[in-house]
Motif scaffolding. Structure first.
Motif, PDB file in Angstrom:
ATOM      1  N   ASP A  65      -6.504   5.886  -4.487  1.00  0.00           N
ATOM      2  CA  ASP A  65      -6.549   4.663  -3.691  1.00  0.00           C
ATOM      3  C   ASP A  65      -5.240   3.892  -3.826  1.00  0.00           C
ATOM      4  O   ASP A  65      -4.319   4.304  -4.524  1.00  0.00           O
ATOM      5  CB  ASP A  65      -7.759   3.800  -4.066  1.00  0.00           C
ATOM      6  CG  ASP A  65      -7.728   3.344  -5.514  1.00  0.00           C
ATOM      7  OD1 ASP A  65      -6.665   3.473  -6.158  1.00  0.00           O
ATOM      8  OD2 ASP A  65      -8.772   2.853  -5.982  1.00  0.00           O
ATOM      9  N   ALA A  66      -5.155   2.727  -3.181  1.00  0.00           N
ATOM     10  CA  ALA A  66      -3.928   1.916  -3.169  1.00  0.00           C
ATOM     11  C   ALA A  66      -3.553   1.427  -4.559  1.00  0.00           C
ATOM     12  O   ALA A  66      -2.373   1.192  -4.854  1.00  0.00           O
ATOM     13  CB  ALA A  66      -4.092   0.741  -2.217  1.00  0.00           C
ATOM     14  N   SER A  67      -4.529   1.291  -5.434  1.00  0.00           N
ATOM     15  CA  SER A  67      -4.251   0.823  -6.801  1.00  0.00           C
ATOM     16  C   SER A  67      -3.796   1.957  -7.705  1.00  0.00           C
ATOM     17  O   SER A  67      -3.486   1.742  -8.876  1.00  0.00           O
ATOM     18  CB  SER A  67      -5.500   0.186  -7.411  1.00  0.00           C
ATOM     19  OG  SER A  67      -5.975  -0.849  -6.600  1.00  0.00           O
ATOM     20  N   GLY A  68      -3.818   3.161  -7.189  1.00  0.00           N
ATOM     21  CA  GLY A  68      -3.411   4.317  -7.989  1.00  0.00           C
ATOM     22  C   GLY A  68      -4.532   4.952  -8.767  1.00  0.00           C
ATOM     23  O   GLY A  68      -4.307   5.805  -9.632  1.00  0.00           O
ATOM     24  N   ASN A  69      -5.773   4.553  -8.469  1.00  0.00           N
ATOM     25  CA  ASN A  69      -6.919   5.140  -9.162  1.00  0.00           C
ATOM     26  C   ASN A  69      -7.315   6.448  -8.468  1.00  0.00           C
ATOM     27  O   ASN A  69      -7.493   6.492  -7.258  1.00  0.00           O
ATOM     28  CB  ASN A  69      -8.105   4.171  -9.157  1.00  0.00           C
ATOM     29  CG  ASN A  69      -7.801   2.890  -9.918  1.00  0.00           C
ATOM     30  OD1 ASN A  69      -7.107   2.925 -10.925  1.00  0.00           O
ATOM     31  ND2 ASN A  69      -8.322   1.770  -9.421  1.00  0.00           N
TER      32      ASN A  69
END
Length: 197
Positions: A65-69
């Protein structure tokens, strides 16, 4: 060779039927194969509700995802079963008819003793005691025998080859495949095998 006998044998043959029968049989066979193709599409490609039988495949996809998760999500994709299987589409391409006729005639003269002619004579001498008797038989008969030997060989060969998927059916399969082949997160049902309860 007696040409009248040979001509009579050839003229008595049902040439039209001998040529037409294999061709009619080939047309009937082609009709049955087309019917079997239609039955195959009906039985294998369409379920009892009239829907295209779909093969559903499920797989896992790693996403970030955008958060890098990082996460793993399940995806579903479908394809029509007809696109995954071979279509039994046969067509008769060649019908070869061959016919060989051999006529052999033979004439034979046979001579036998049937008619008999008998001649006899007797000799007596007036000056001596000698007596002689002569007799002879002549026989003659003629008999004519005619033989005719006929040999025939009749065969036909039919060649059928697998054809490609018909263009109309291929376009339908492509359209269904293009509409259903987009991966989705939504669970999709598999109607390949009828569900029994």
């Amino acid at each position: 060779m007696n040409h009248e006998i040979v001509g009579g044998i050839i003229n008595s043959l049902p040439i039209e039927k001998m040529v037409a029968a294999p061709l009619i049989a080939a047309i009937k066979a082609q009709s049955q194969m087309s019917h079997m193709l239609a039955q195959f599409v009906q039985d294998v490609g369409i379920d009892s509700s009239g829907n295209v039988r779909m093969v559903t495949m499920k797989y896992s996809e790693n996403t970030v995802d955008a958060s890098g998760n990082a996460s793993t999500e399940e995806r579903y994709i479908q394809a029509p079963f007809l696109a995954l299987t071979g279509i039994p589409n046969l067509a008769i391409e060649d019908v070869n008819i061959s016919f060989d006729l051999e006529v052999t005639t033979a004439e034979e003269d046979v001579t036998k003793n049937n008619a008999d002619s008998t001649v006899s004579t007797e000799y007596k001498s007036i000056w001596s005691p000698v007596t002689a008797k002569f007799s002879g038989t002549v026989s003659h008969s003629a008999q004519q025998t005619r033989r005719t030997d006929t040999r025939a060989k009749y065969s036909f060969n039919v060649n059928a080859r697998k054809q490609g998927t018909p263009e109309g059916l291929m376009r339908i399969i492509d359209a269904v495949t293009n509409a259903a082949a987009t991966p989705s997160k939504t669970e999709k049902t598999n109607n390949l095998i009828e569900q029994t309860t």
